[in-house]
Write a protein that holds these residues in place. Structure first.
Motif, PDB file in Angstrom:
ATOM      1  N   GLU A 210       2.795 -13.198   5.474  1.00 29.41           N
ATOM      2  CA  GLU A 210       3.916 -12.452   6.042  1.00 29.41           C
ATOM      3  C   GLU A 210       3.402 -11.086   6.477  1.00 29.41           C
ATOM      4  O   GLU A 210       2.325 -10.669   6.110  1.00 29.41           O
ATOM      5  N   SER A 211       4.228 -10.385   7.257  1.00 32.71           N
ATOM      6  CA  SER A 211       3.792  -9.035   7.612  1.00 32.71           C
ATOM      7  C   SER A 211       4.434  -8.051   6.638  1.00 32.71           C
ATOM      8  O   SER A 211       5.627  -8.082   6.407  1.00 32.71           O
ATOM      9  N   PRO A 212       3.599  -7.202   6.030  1.00 27.99           N
ATOM     10  CA  PRO A 212       4.082  -6.292   5.014  1.00 27.99           C
ATOM     11  C   PRO A 212       4.849  -5.119   5.610  1.00 27.99           C
ATOM     12  O   PRO A 212       4.546  -4.663   6.702  1.00 27.99           O
ATOM     13  N   VAL A 213       5.859  -4.647   4.876  1.00 25.84           N
ATOM     14  CA  VAL A 213       6.600  -3.457   5.276  1.00 25.84           C
ATOM     15  C   VAL A 213       6.079  -2.310   4.430  1.00 25.84           C
ATOM     16  O   VAL A 213       6.155  -2.340   3.222  1.00 25.84           O
ATOM     17  N   GLN A 214       5.444  -1.313   5.054  1.00 25.75           N
ATOM     18  CA  GLN A 214       4.815  -0.284   4.247  1.00 25.75           C
ATOM     19  C   GLN A 214       4.865   1.087   4.908  1.00 25.75           C
ATOM     20  O   GLN A 214       4.122   1.983   4.566  1.00 25.75           O
ATOM     21  N   ASP A 215       5.772   1.267   5.880  1.00 28.72           N
ATOM     22  CA  ASP A 215       5.825   2.523   6.619  1.00 28.72           C
ATOM     23  C   ASP A 215       5.967   3.725   5.690  1.00 28.72           C
ATOM     24  O   ASP A 215       5.334   4.743   5.882  1.00 28.72           O
ATOM     25  N   GLU A 216       6.825   3.575   4.654  1.00 26.73           N
ATOM     26  CA  GLU A 216       7.110   4.712   3.785  1.00 26.73           C
ATOM     27  C   GLU A 216       5.869   5.143   3.005  1.00 26.73           C
ATOM     28  O   GLU A 216       5.817   6.245   2.475  1.00 26.73           O
ATOM     29  N   VAL A 226      -5.029   4.969   1.540  1.00 24.00           N
ATOM     30  CA  VAL A 226      -5.279   3.567   1.162  1.00 24.00           C
ATOM     31  C   VAL A 226      -4.412   2.647   2.012  1.00 24.00           C
ATOM     32  O   VAL A 226      -4.869   1.622   2.514  1.00 24.00           O
ATOM     33  N   ALA A 227      -3.140   3.052   2.179  1.00 25.15           N
ATOM     34  CA  ALA A 227      -2.221   2.222   2.949  1.00 25.15           C
ATOM     35  C   ALA A 227      -2.703   2.067   4.384  1.00 25.15           C
ATOM     36  O   ALA A 227      -2.659   0.987   4.954  1.00 25.15           O
ATOM     37  N   LEU A 228      -3.199   3.173   4.945  1.00 29.02           N
ATOM     38  CA  LEU A 228      -3.699   3.119   6.317  1.00 29.02           C
ATOM     39  C   LEU A 228      -4.903   2.189   6.420  1.00 29.02           C
ATOM     40  O   LEU A 228      -4.980   1.349   7.316  1.00 29.02           O
ATOM     41  N   ALA A 229      -5.822   2.345   5.449  1.00 29.04           N
ATOM     42  CA  ALA A 229      -7.016   1.491   5.441  1.00 29.04           C
ATOM     43  C   ALA A 229      -6.612   0.037   5.289  1.00 29.04           C
ATOM     44  O   ALA A 229      -7.126  -0.853   5.972  1.00 29.04           O
ATOM     45  N   PHE A 230      -5.645  -0.160   4.412  1.00 26.89           N
ATOM     46  CA  PHE A 230      -5.166  -1.517   4.148  1.00 26.89           C
ATOM     47  C   PHE A 230      -4.535  -2.113   5.405  1.00 26.89           C
ATOM     48  O   PHE A 230      -4.752  -3.267   5.755  1.00 26.89           O
ATOM     49  N   ASP A 231      -3.769  -1.253   6.072  1.00 22.74           N
ATOM     50  CA  ASP A 231      -3.095  -1.681   7.283  1.00 22.74           C
ATOM     51  C   ASP A 231      -4.110  -2.084   8.348  1.00 22.74           C
ATOM     52  O   ASP A 231      -3.960  -3.117   9.009  1.00 22.74           O
ATOM     53  N   ALA A 232      -5.150  -1.258   8.458  1.00 22.55           N
ATOM     54  CA  ALA A 232      -6.197  -1.558   9.438  1.00 22.55           C
ATOM     55  C   ALA A 232      -6.854  -2.889   9.113  1.00 22.55           C
ATOM     56  O   ALA A 232      -7.086  -3.727   9.987  1.00 22.55           O
ATOM     57  N   MET A 233      -7.088  -3.090   7.809  1.00 22.74           N
ATOM     58  CA  MET A 233      -7.718  -4.340   7.379  1.00 22.74           C
ATOM     59  C   MET A 233      -6.829  -5.525   7.725  1.00 22.74           C
ATOM     60  O   MET A 233      -7.283  -6.537   8.248  1.00 22.74           O
ATOM     61  N   ARG A 235      -4.605  -5.691  10.036  1.00 27.55           N
ATOM     62  CA  ARG A 235      -4.570  -5.917  11.474  1.00 27.55           C
ATOM     63  C   ARG A 235      -5.820  -6.662  11.929  1.00 27.55           C
ATOM     64  O   ARG A 235      -5.761  -7.606  12.708  1.00 27.55           O
ATOM     65  N   GLN A 236      -6.958  -6.230  11.361  1.00 29.60           N
ATOM     66  CA  GLN A 236      -8.214  -6.885  11.735  1.00 29.60           C
ATOM     67  C   GLN A 236      -8.214  -8.351  11.324  1.00 29.60           C
ATOM     68  O   GLN A 236      -8.646  -9.220  12.076  1.00 29.60           O
ATOM     69  N   LEU A 237      -7.699  -8.587  10.102  1.00 29.02           N
ATOM     70  CA  LEU A 237      -7.625  -9.970   9.625  1.00 29.02           C
ATOM     71  C   LEU A 237      -6.787 -10.805  10.579  1.00 29.02           C
ATOM     72  O   LEU A 237      -7.135 -11.933  10.925  1.00 29.02           O
TER      73      LEU A 237
END
Lengths: 470, 219
Positions: A210-216, A226-233, A235-237
């Protein structure tokens, strides 16, 4: 210990650390305060005992000289009345006999020997453990010992109770601080770890596809990174996954194209050539040629027929022309009919709500290949007697069911188990996914296996023509 | 007897020509190499018999046969093909061709086929008639089936399970829809199969079809 700590959550660790800190500080402070206070109090007590003794000595010399025992007693009485912590006062003559005392009769046993002034010393202090608690005893010589010795006992009880009261208060305070510390650290830890929990939840969501909701999370100073890095990961995945399935689609499409081309060429070019050869041989047989030639022609015709059959079989295996010309129902029906005798299995094929229906070419080939794969699995592994193949349309979906009455298997075990079986299922799943479909396998040991494929077909002109090959 | 040949392979056409010319009463009026050409030459030459290949560039034999049937129904079409799939045979029989012959045997049989259709008869290549017979028997069986199986009494729950199984739902989906466990679904299915004396999912679907249980779902 290390392992125990490691197993604790971050929140528990923080709470435990803060509680331990408060406990150490509180108890340490209490002990320190208690020691300090009792030291000061003891000094004070000694000073008072000495002051009282000195005062009494100053006055008593005169009483003793005049042998005014009554005056001495009165003086002692005043002293006791003025100082509530004075337990006793005893005046001894140089020989050790009692001249005056607050005790009603004789001195308590051992009191006389408990403290004495060494010659040359100005006084002597001693601590006595009595039935009435700890007593600070001072022996003070009168007129440098020539007129006797004053003994005064001050009880330590008030001092002790003061120290105890303080200790009690401090322990209580520590307890309160501990409670407050626990509450505050719990909330603090919760506030601090919440973004982490949410990040973990996001990771789990990605794992489930699923796509995670993590804007906050981005607003958080450290966790935001960490959230940004995770988000980038993530997206890459996703991109990699998309690329992978595109690549797979292209590979499969190319493979199907190639099979189709080879099948057509085998059938049309080589097949027609062999057919012409057959006709030529037939003409020779029917012509006026010699008997020997005719026999040879007949033999050659038999060989050619065999080669033609073989080649047509190969062409069909590669890609049946019926699939393109007549559709999935015709092609699959033919495949199932050929498959049964070849593998000594009873087969039954049924199509429902498929009359005159042509699915998208991509969907048709995907369903055909999945059915082939599923039937191959049945003949290889199932130990089945019969297999049913079903093709139908239901609410905008094409449904394929391949069901056998074989040994079945534990679906959970295959998920984690033998890579071969898992790969087979995975391959079918991948093909289904290419046209937006899903594949479900239901099986129990001893109860056969059913493979279900559900592909949305809707109307024509679908965008997901990933495996289109026409 | 005026004959038109439609086949995209020159070698095959010359072979066919040789076979046909051996018959003195056969007259070869023309040749076509594509589906379009076959339609056009039929229109122009009005042959009595058209020998039609299936796999041709452009429109294939099936489409050509449909057009010719509509435009010139008097032309007798004999399909001459390498495909022995019954599915093709069914398609062509539905279009209304008079003969279906395999190229592998395109000698005496072809001549016999042309003579048969000339007499107004049909000619199906012998090894394919078995398929037709099976088809007929299957249809007959299906017609008879409801009569002796229809009386079985199914509970409403069993009827519902029957319908959902026939619609190709998975055991889990059926269990979810009916709010029962998957093993209960299997029990219902086993019971109803026994009651109706059905073997396998395909028979079950045919039964459901015959009872009209799958209507409003195909769209």
């Amino acid at each position: 210990m290390h392992r125990f700590l490691g197993s604790l959550s971050l929140r528990s660790k923080m709470v435990v650390a803060i509680a331990a800190l408060i406990l150490v500080l509180g108890l340490g402070g209490t002990i320190h305060a208690r020691l300090t206070l009792s030291g000061i109090s003891n000094d004070e007590l000694d000073q008072r005992a000495l002051a009282l003794a000195r005062d009494l000595e100053g006055r008593s010399g005169e009483f003793l000289l005049t042998n005014d025992i009554f005056g001495l007693h009165r003086r002692i009485g005043e002293l006791v009345a003025a100082n509530s912590d004075v337990r006793y006062v005893v005046v001894l003559d140089p020989r050790g006999s009692v001249r005056a005392s607050t005790f009603a009769s004789t001195l308590p046993e051992g009191l006389r020997q408990a403290n004495s002034v060494a010659t040359g010393s100005p006084y002597s202090l001693a601590t006595l453990r009595t039935d009435e608690g700890t007593v600070r005893d001072v022996a003070y010589p009168i007129d440098s010992g020539r007129a006797g010795v004053i003994r005064i006992g001050l009880t330590k009880a008030p001092v002790q109770s003061q120290v105890d009261q303080l200790t009690f208060n401090l322990v209580g305070l520590t307890g309160a601080a501990l409670l407050a510390g626990l509450v505050v650290s719990y909330f603090l830890a919760t506030v601090l770890t919440r973004p982490l929990s949410r990040l973990a939840e996001a990771a789990r969501a990605v794992g489930r596809g699923e796509s995670p909701v993590q804007d906050e999370l981005y607003g958080h100073p450290e966790i935001g990174q960490v959230a940004l890095a995770f988000d980038a990961m993530t997206r890459q995945l996703r991109e990699k996954e998309a690329e992978r399935s595109q690549l797979l689609a292209r590979v499969l499409t190319a493979q199907e194209e190639e099979r189709k081309r080879i099948s057509r060429e085998l059938h049309d070019e080589a097949g027609q050539a062999l057919t012409s050869l057959l006709m030529g041989l037939t003409r020779i047989e029917q012509s006026g040629a010699g008997a020997e030639t005719k026999i040879q022609a007949a033999e050659l015709r038999a060989v050619t027929t065999e080669a033609l059959d073989l080649m047509r079989g190969m062409a069909r295996d590669l890609r049946p022309s019926t699939l393109d010309d007549l559709g999935l129902v015709a092609a699959l029906g033919r495949y199932v009919a050929d498959y049964g005798p070849r593998h000594h299995l009873e087969t039954d094929f049924q199509a429902a709500s498929m009359d005159g229906v042509r699915l998208r070419p991509g969907v048709e080939i995907v369903l055909y290949r999945i059915a082939q794969e599923a039937l191959t699995n049945v003949s290889r592994h199932a130990g089945a007697h019969s297999v049913n193949v079903l093709l139908e349309r239901r609410d905008g979906h094409a449904i394929l069911v391949v069901e056998d009455d074989g040994g079945g298997f534990d679906t959970k075990r295959v998920e984690a188990g033998s890579p071969g079986a898992k790969l087979g299922l995975l391959g079918m799943e991948e093909r289904a996914a290419l046209v937006g479909g899903t594949l479900t396998v239901e099986s129990r040991p001893g109860a056969g296996t059913a493979v279900f494929v559900e592909v949305p077909v809707g109307m024509t002109g679908d965008e997901r023509n990933a495996n289109s090959d026409s | 007897m005026r004959i038109l040949i439609a086949d995209d392979h020159t070698v095959v056409r010359s072979g066919l020509k040789a076979i046909l010319q051996a018959q003195p009463d056969f007259e070869l009026v023309g040749e076509a190499a594509t589906g379009e050409e076959a339609v056009a030459k039929t229109r122009e030459l009005q042959p009595e018999v058209l020998l039609l290949d299936i796999g041709m560039p452009g429109i294939n034999g099936l489409d050509a046969a449909r057009i010719i049937r509509d435009e010139a129904p008097q032309v007798r079409i004999v399909v001459l093909t390498m495909y022995d799939d019954e599915a093709y045979l069914h398609q062509f029989l539905q279009i209304g061709v008079a003969g279906y012959v395999l190229k592998q045997a395109a000698d005496a049989e072809l001549v016999a086929a042309i003579r048969a259709v000339q007499r107004g008869e049909s000619f199906i290549y012998p090894s394919l008639t078995r398929h037709l017979l099976n088809l007929y028997l299957e249809q007959a069986r299906q017609r008879d089936q409801p009569a002796h199986e229809g009386s079985a009494e199914l509970s409403p729950r069993e009827t519902e399970v029957l319908r959902l199984v026939a619609l190709g739902y998975t055991g889990q989906q059926i269990a979810d829809q009916l709010g029962i466990s998957q093993s209960t679904v299997e029990t219902h299915r086993a019971h109803l199969m026994e009651k109706l004396r059905l073997r396998g999912r395909a028979q079950l679907v045919r039964y459901a079809l015959s009872k009209g249980l799958l209507e409003d779902h195909g769209q």
